[in-house]
Design an enzyme around this catalytic site. Structure first.
Site, PDB file in Angstrom:
ATOM      1  N   ARG A  87      88.665  45.384  22.526  1.00  0.00           N
ATOM      2  CA  ARG A  87      87.378  46.064  22.671  1.00  0.00           C
ATOM      3  C   ARG A  87      87.302  46.743  24.019  1.00  0.00           C
ATOM      4  O   ARG A  87      87.801  46.224  25.009  1.00  0.00           O
ATOM      5  CB  ARG A  87      86.259  45.048  22.521  1.00  0.00           C
ATOM      6  N   VAL A  88      86.657  47.885  24.052  1.00  0.00           N
ATOM      7  CA  VAL A  88      86.576  48.643  25.292  1.00  0.00           C
ATOM      8  C   VAL A  88      85.948  47.799  26.404  1.00  0.00           C
ATOM      9  O   VAL A  88      86.384  47.837  27.553  1.00  0.00           O
ATOM     10  CB  VAL A  88      85.760  49.933  25.074  1.00  0.00           C
ATOM     11  N   ASP A  89      84.955  46.991  26.028  1.00  0.00           N
ATOM     12  CA  ASP A  89      84.290  46.141  27.025  1.00  0.00           C
ATOM     13  C   ASP A  89      85.243  45.120  27.631  1.00  0.00           C
ATOM     14  O   ASP A  89      84.947  44.521  28.655  1.00  0.00           O
ATOM     15  CB  ASP A  89      83.150  45.339  26.371  1.00  0.00           C
ATOM     16  N   ASP A  90      86.355  44.862  26.961  1.00  0.00           N
ATOM     17  CA  ASP A  90      87.252  43.814  27.413  1.00  0.00           C
ATOM     18  C   ASP A  90      88.333  44.291  28.367  1.00  0.00           C
ATOM     19  O   ASP A  90      89.125  43.505  28.857  1.00  0.00           O
ATOM     20  CB  ASP A  90      87.961  43.157  26.209  1.00  0.00           C
TER      21      ASP A  90
END
Ligand code: ATP
Ligand code: MG
Length: 702
Positions: free
Chosen positions: A569-572
């Site tokens: 995930r981009v947030d990760d």
């Protein structure tokens, strides 16, 4: 960072397999090339070719055929999808004089909208059941396997139709009709699939809630969807553990009542795990399935639905925030799940298909229920757990039913690796011809084990990337068409146009190798149409970040062959001293250490580096976690990914990682632990085992 000298793609090169002689004269890009070039190219990319025996019988059997079909699906969607739609029954054919789809993906131009197959009328249940009940009434539809090894049942197409019709009649008798919501909270018994189909038959919109969710989680979904009826069971067994299902439903209904939502009726299947007499019973709302449903007439008319009539809503697993009620509609979802099932699983009439996902997840909706049933596949439905009565249960089931196509999640593969190869090798898996993976990036190490130990090197692996929102596979190998690369979801499915976007500028990256945010251009048939009751959230979540594109929330890398590698995930993504590091890459490196079973990596604030890497690890059975082991793990990451990605902290989790009920790691909790913000951990009720968090906290500093 970002080129293929690092990371999963780089590491995958270590894994070589013998090339299939029939295919090694073509490079993965499909251009006829000199034999030597092809060999070099293949070796560089650790490609694994499907065996000739598989390719010869595959629906799509060459890269050229895939490329031709793909081009048509994108350039002439009406023609491409028309052919597939024509394989199914339409009560009123859709209007072929109009464009097959219309959509607006650009928030600046007005509301987001998507529609497919204009003017068509059809019914999912009719396509998934009635057609087959008419052509092959005695043929096998469902192969149900209970929690205990001696519990099983075969449901034929005729029986499936009768049972679906009985429930449809009952639902109608209590006033449920087209557009009404029904919540399904059932374990993996045939009733679960029957419930979904009965709703589809009468045009009711189902909302399946995984029957492992807490009363709170169920209540929030009841409040959001306000169903008239809940379909459930008294209980179930999950391994050696009895689960009181109805008790959770009672509590959930009570909680939702406090919020002004009144469920009128609860229909309870008297499950042998827990006799009905031992359940709380309220005559004014509860009804016994065998009294009210099994007594109904065995035929029932079909409600013909418009292409864009809602079929179901399903809440996402909540890895990243409050679950969203993803809404899917009739025509596009039907065609999309059928097409992907047929081509990605290369379906053949003799196949015995087993998808291990619970129907409470999108995977269960699309590939336990609708896709396979529409395609008339024989489907295994398993109620128990993979480790009961022992860790060989999955392989016993494959052996018992002669499973040919097996579809599961990396989390299950990794958990079974821990028990060693003998568990697998002692079973007869000779019927398997194709394996699948879904839910998370599959690290090359697990891919390799799956391929060698389970698939005996003869089964291609389809690593299918998709989402609740997408309804069906999006990026995935077609097993006979081209080579797989361990850890890569490979190429887009027909009609899907993925693109990589620069997160800073919002602009598309030029074609060719690169890494960015994964977005999709243009609509595909099975995509969600809205967040139920909240179109604004739909637009904000998926269309506002990068106007003009559907934003997936995942990052990806595209290699020189056009293969996509999902980086998580981009947030990760963690930014260490200016290096952007995908969590999946460090995790894959850690589990390459032969004593490490599982790893989860998060970032935390660091004065100098900006962010530092914090790794949570689970060791294999019986492995002791020592200071020496810690060093070895750090060294493993240094040598595989690079010194800049070496974890600053390694934290042992003796009882496992915090996971959602669908088996995904809940990184938001791990981030809080890494940041020493225990107070901010928040709601842990949707975790499969909330106690894991306490063990992790206890072992801080080990
Ligand atoms: P929420 O959206 O509520 O946070 P979720 O994203 O976990 O929950 P799902 O729709 O079940 O809910 O999961 C889709 C996500 O799972 C994808 O966006 C991706 O991150 C991951 N995923 C699924 N399949 C794959 C795959 N084959 N490879 C890599 N990642 C995958
Ligand atoms: Mg998601």
């Amino acid at each position: 960072f970002g080129n293929n000298d690092h990371g999963i793609a780089g590491r995958a090169r270590k894994y070589r397999v013998t090339l299939d002689p029939r295919m090694d004269s073509t490079s993965p890009t499909g251009e006829a090339s000199v034999h030597d070039d092809a060999m070099k190219e293949s070796a560089l990319n650790a490609t694994v070719y499907p065996p000739a025996s598989f390719v010869n019988n595959a629906h799509v059997s060459s890269l050229k055929q895939y490329n031709d079909m793909y081009r048509e699906s994108v350039d002439r969607p009406a023609k491409f999808w028309g052919k597939i739609a024509d394989e199914l029954y339409w009560h009123t054919p859709y209007d072929k004089s109009k464009p097959v789809h219309s959509f607006n993906f650009d928030v600046r131009k007005g509301p987001i909208s998507i529609s497919w197959f204009p003017g068509g009328k059809t019914n999912l249940c009719y396509n998934a059941v009635d057609r087959h009940a008419a052509s092959d009434p005695k043929g096998t539809a469902l192969l149900w396997e209970g929690n205990e090894t001696n519990q099983d049942e075969v449901v034929t197409w005729a029986q499936l139709k009768e049972r679906v019709c009985q429930l449809a009649n009952y639902l109608r008798s209590v006033g449920v009709g087209k557009g009404d919501n029904v919540t399904i909270y059932l374990p993996m018994v045939p009733h679960l699939v029957i419930s979904m189909l009965a709703c589809a038959r009468i045009g009711a919109v189902h909302s399946v809630v995984f029957a492992g969710f807490s009363a709170d989680a169920l209540a929030s979904r009841l409040v959001d969807s306000k169903p008239k009826v809940v379909l459930t069971s008294t209980g179930t067994m999950r391994g050696a553990k009895p689960i009181p299902i109805k008790k959770v439903v009672d509590a959930g209904i009570k909680l939702s009542k406090d919020k002004g939502v009144h469920v009128e009726r609860v229909v309870v299947y008297d499950h042998p795990a827990l006799p009905l007499a031992q359940c709380n019973w309220d005559e004014s709302i509860d009804a016994n399935w065998s009294d009210v449903v099994d007594t109904q007439p065995k035929d029932s008319p079909v409600e013909w639905m418009d292409s864009e009539d809602p079929l179901f809503r399903l809440y996402t697993s909540g890895s990243t925030g409050t679950p969203k009620g993803v809404l899917h509609t009739t025509g596009g979802y039907m065609v999309g799940t059928y097409a992907t099932f047929k081509y990605v699983f290369d379906h053949k009439p003799d196949d015995v298909f087993w998808c291990t996902a619970d129907a409470g997840w999108i995977t269960g909706h699309s590939y336990l229920a609708y896709g396979p049933l529409i395609a008339k596949a024989k489907c295994v439905v398993f109620e128990g757990v993979p480790t009961y009565p022992d860790a060989g249960r999955c392989w016993d089931i494959v052996d018992k039913y002669g499973v040919t196509v097996f579809y599961t999640a990396p989390t299950l593969i990794r958990s079974l690796i821990r028990f060693g190869d003998d568990v697998v090798n002692s079973r007869d898996l000779s019927t398997l011809r194709l394996l699948g993976s879904v839910g998370e990036p599959i690290n090359p190490e697990a891919w390799k084990w799956y391929h060698e130990v389970v698939g005996k090197r003869k089964c291609p692996i389809v690593d299918t990337w998709w989402q609740t929102e997408t309804g069906a596979h999006m990026i995935t190998p077609l097993p006979g068409a081209f080579a797989q690369k361990p850890g890569s979801a490979s190429r887009p499915f027909f009609g899907v146009v993925p693109t990589l976007v620069d997160s800073q500028t919002g602009k598309e990256l030029p074609p060719g190798p690169g890494e960015g945010v994964l977005c999709i251009k243009g609509a595909w048939p099975s995509m969600m149409r809205t967040v139920a009751g909240n179109h604004q959230r739909f637009e904000e979540t998926y269309f506002s970040t990068y106007p003009g594109f559907y934003f997936t929330g995942d990052g990806a890398r595209r290699d020189e062959d056009g293969y996509f590698w999902i980086t998580g995930r981009v947030d990760d993504v963690i930014n260490v001293s200016g290096h952007r590091i995908g969590t999946a890459e460090v995790e894959s490196a850690l589990v390459e250490h032969d004593k490490c079973a599982e790893a989860a990596v998060v970032g935390y604030e660091h004065d100098i580096k900006g962010q530092a890497i914090y790794a949570f690890v689970v060791m294999k059975e019986g492995v002791e976690f020592t200071a020496e082991m810690k060093k070895e793990l750090v060294m493993t990451v240094r040598s595989i990914v690079g010194a800049f990605a070496a974890p600053d902290t390694i934290h042992w989790c003796p009882t496992g990682l915090p996971k959602t009920r669908s088996g995904k790691i809940m990184r938001r909790i791990l981030r809080k632990i890494a940041a020493h913000e225990e107070d901010g951990i928040g709601d842990t009720s949707t975790l499969a085992d909330p106690a894991v968090v306490n063990t992790i906290l206890e072992w801080r500093g080990n």
